[in-house]
Motif scaffolding. Structure first.
Motif, PDB file in Angstrom:
ATOM      1  N   TYR A   1      12.379   2.403   3.834  1.00  0.00           N
ATOM      2  CA  TYR A   1      12.026   3.383   2.804  1.00  0.00           C
ATOM      3  C   TYR A   1      11.688   2.693   1.489  1.00  0.00           C
ATOM      4  N   TRP A   2      12.461   1.685   1.121  1.00  0.00           N
ATOM      5  CA  TRP A   2      12.232   1.028  -0.158  1.00  0.00           C
ATOM      6  C   TRP A   2      10.892   0.292  -0.176  1.00  0.00           C
ATOM      7  N   ASN A   3      10.559  -0.352   0.925  1.00  0.00           N
ATOM      8  CA  ASN A   3       9.334  -1.164   0.973  1.00  0.00           C
ATOM      9  C   ASN A   3       8.104  -0.369   1.403  1.00  0.00           C
ATOM     10  N   ASP A   4       8.279   0.904   1.726  1.00  0.00           N
ATOM     11  CA  ASP A   4       7.146   1.668   2.253  1.00  0.00           C
ATOM     12  C   ASP A   4       6.104   1.925   1.168  1.00  0.00           C
ATOM     13  N   TRP A   5       4.883   1.608   1.484  1.00  0.00           N
ATOM     14  CA  TRP A   5       3.745   1.901   0.612  1.00  0.00           C
ATOM     15  C   TRP A   5       2.677   2.687   1.362  1.00  0.00           C
ATOM     16  N   PHE A   6       2.757   2.681   2.706  1.00  0.00           N
ATOM     17  CA  PHE A   6       1.696   3.281   3.505  1.00  0.00           C
ATOM     18  C   PHE A   6       1.667   4.793   3.345  1.00  0.00           C
ATOM     19  N   ASN A   7       2.822   5.453   3.367  1.00  0.00           N
ATOM     20  CA  ASN A   7       2.845   6.908   3.220  1.00  0.00           C
ATOM     21  C   ASN A   7       2.291   7.329   1.867  1.00  0.00           C
ATOM     22  N   GLY A   8       2.664   6.583   0.811  1.00  0.00           N
ATOM     23  CA  GLY A   8       2.126   6.911  -0.506  1.00  0.00           C
ATOM     24  C   GLY A   8       0.630   6.713  -0.578  1.00  0.00           C
ATOM     25  N   LEU A   9       0.143   5.667   0.089  1.00  0.00           N
ATOM     26  CA  LEU A   9      -1.295   5.405   0.094  1.00  0.00           C
ATOM     27  C   LEU A   9      -2.052   6.452   0.895  1.00  0.00           C
ATOM     28  N   THR A  10      -1.447   6.968   1.957  1.00  0.00           N
ATOM     29  CA  THR A  10      -2.131   7.872   2.872  1.00  0.00           C
ATOM     30  C   THR A  10      -2.022   9.336   2.454  1.00  0.00           C
ATOM     31  N   TYR A  11      -0.824   9.743   2.034  1.00  0.00           N
ATOM     32  CA  TYR A  11      -0.576  11.172   1.836  1.00  0.00           C
ATOM     33  C   TYR A  11      -0.418  11.584   0.371  1.00  0.00           C
ATOM     34  N   VAL A  12      -0.398  10.629  -0.555  1.00  0.00           N
ATOM     35  CA  VAL A  12      -0.142  10.973  -1.958  1.00  0.00           C
ATOM     36  C   VAL A  12      -1.288  10.475  -2.823  1.00  0.00           C
ATOM     37  N   THR A  13      -1.875  11.392  -3.588  1.00  0.00           N
ATOM     38  CA  THR A  13      -2.894  11.032  -4.578  1.00  0.00           C
ATOM     39  C   THR A  13      -2.451  11.385  -5.990  1.00  0.00           C
ATOM     40  N   ASP A  14      -1.319  12.085  -6.119  1.00  0.00           N
ATOM     41  CA  ASP A  14      -0.782  12.452  -7.423  1.00  0.00           C
ATOM     42  C   ASP A  14       0.025  11.280  -7.984  1.00  0.00           C
ATOM     43  N   PRO A  15      -0.389  10.671  -9.102  1.00  0.00           N
ATOM     44  CA  PRO A  15       0.337   9.504  -9.640  1.00  0.00           C
ATOM     45  C   PRO A  15       1.793   9.788  -9.975  1.00  0.00           C
ATOM     46  N   SER A  16       2.136  11.029 -10.250  1.00  0.00           N
ATOM     47  CA  SER A  16       3.522  11.353 -10.592  1.00  0.00           C
ATOM     48  C   SER A  16       4.452  11.248  -9.393  1.00  0.00           C
ATOM     49  N   LEU A  17       3.903  11.123  -8.189  1.00  0.00           N
ATOM     50  CA  LEU A  17       4.712  10.998  -6.976  1.00  0.00           C
ATOM     51  C   LEU A  17       4.663   9.595  -6.381  1.00  0.00           C
ATOM     52  N   PHE A  18       4.042   8.665  -7.076  1.00  0.00           N
ATOM     53  CA  PHE A  18       3.947   7.306  -6.551  1.00  0.00           C
ATOM     54  C   PHE A  18       5.323   6.657  -6.521  1.00  0.00           C
ATOM     55  N   SER A  19       5.593   5.938  -5.438  1.00  0.00           N
ATOM     56  CA  SER A  19       6.833   5.156  -5.329  1.00  0.00           C
ATOM     57  C   SER A  19       6.642   3.822  -6.038  1.00  0.00           C
ATOM     58  N   ILE A  20       7.705   3.049  -6.100  1.00  0.00           N
ATOM     59  CA  ILE A  20       7.639   1.777  -6.813  1.00  0.00           C
ATOM     60  C   ILE A  20       6.636   0.836  -6.174  1.00  0.00           C
ATOM     61  N   GLN A  21       6.536   0.851  -4.839  1.00  0.00           N
ATOM     62  CA  GLN A  21       5.587  -0.035  -4.166  1.00  0.00           C
ATOM     63  C   GLN A  21       4.150   0.353  -4.480  1.00  0.00           C
ATOM     64  N   ASN A  22       3.875   1.653  -4.539  1.00  0.00           N
ATOM     65  CA  ASN A  22       2.520   2.098  -4.873  1.00  0.00           C
ATOM     66  C   ASN A  22       2.157   1.771  -6.314  1.00  0.00           C
TER      67      ASN A  22
END
Length: 295
Positions: free
Chosen positions: A207-228
């Protein structure tokens, strides 16, 4: 005989120390490089003894603290909630499959194993999650796809239940009047802390290192994780470095952009929380708490 015995005893220690150094030394270089000036890295490369130290990379990250702080909060939230939920689902699925009296026990185990061999592919998965479940640009997009449950973890926990939870202990609790839910929460889970901590650490790292879900399913910058956010900062630096005119218009010259050292600083910022959390899990890896359980 004594000399050979001492030699045999010290060889494993030397080998383990070598492996430990192989892990520590590169990380030490990472930290030193993150506080090395950009000019020094460009002229001399990476070094354990840099000519000039600089905190420019961390100052650059600090200038983006509003984004980083929000991303840290989101990442901590999804890591905690995702890990706890994943452990609950994994253990509750693995425990029934570990019981010999479960109807169609092998069939359910095969269904879990089947997910390790085949999947629907990226495009169908994306369409299901976005069109059917409508999780795009929601916090669920960072929690569910590909991370919430893993078939390998289910089979791993199931094997632990079979090999490490004595059937006599479960039978004794049943004779004393305990139901299945009480047996699971009061007996099985407390005796399974080593495997729960191990799987929990694996899930937390994912979960901490995940960037793929944020790259694929999230375009709202307010929901970006630390990896994104960190990947976005790297992309911004590379863009400005490749377009000097734009960098000048942004009041940042090529020399001022910490394009190399900031990558190291980003790696340090990303891995530091995991290093802090690891000692709290380590004790469960070496502690055998099922000894004497039958007695």
């Amino acid at each position: 005989m004594t000399h050979e015995s001492n030699l045999t005893k010290w060889i494993p220690h030397v080998v383990l120390m070598g492996f430990a150094l192989a892990c520590i030394v590169p990380f030490l270089l990472l930290i030193i490089s993150s506080v090395t000036s950009e000019d020094s890295i460009v002229r001399n490369g990476y070094s354990y003894f840099p000519e000039q130290l600089s905190l420019t990379a961390y100052e650059y990250l600090w200038s983006h603290w509003n984004e980083l702080g929000r991303a840290y909060g989101i990442t901590i939230f999804i890591t905690v909630v995702g890990t706890v939920t994943s452990l609950a689902i994994t253990s509750m699925l693995a425990y029934p499959m570990s019981r010999t009296d479960l109807p169609l026990r092998n069939f359910w185990a095969f269904l879990v194993f089947f997910t390790l061999l085949f999947n629907g592919g990226l495009v169908p998965t994306y369409l299901i999650y976005t069109l059917v479940f409508d999780i795009k640009n929601t916090i669920w997009a960072l929690l569910i796809p590909g991370l919430l449950m893993n078939g390998f973890n289910v089979l791993l926990v199931r094997t632990f239940f079979i090999t490490s939870i004595p059937p006599a202990l479960v039978e004794a609790a049943s004779i004393d009047g305990a139901g299945e839910i009480k047996i699971f929460y009061k007996i099985v889970l407390p005796l399974s802390m080593p495997i729960m901590a191990t799987i929990g650490l694996f899930e937390a790292i994912l979960y901490w290192n995940d960037w793929f879900n944020g790259l694929t399913y999230v375009t709202d910058p307010s929901l970006f994780s630390i990896q994104n956010i960190l990947n976005r900062i790297i992309s911004d630096i590379q863009f400005l470095s490749n377009n000097s005119s734009l960098a000048s218009s942004a009041n940042e010259t090529m020399a001022e952009l910490p394009s190399t050292s900031v990558r190291m600083a980003i790696a340090v910022v990303g891995v530091l929380p995991l290093l802090i959390a690891y000692p709290f899990f380590q004790k469960y890896f070496i502690k055998g708490i099922t000894i004497g359980a039958v007695k």
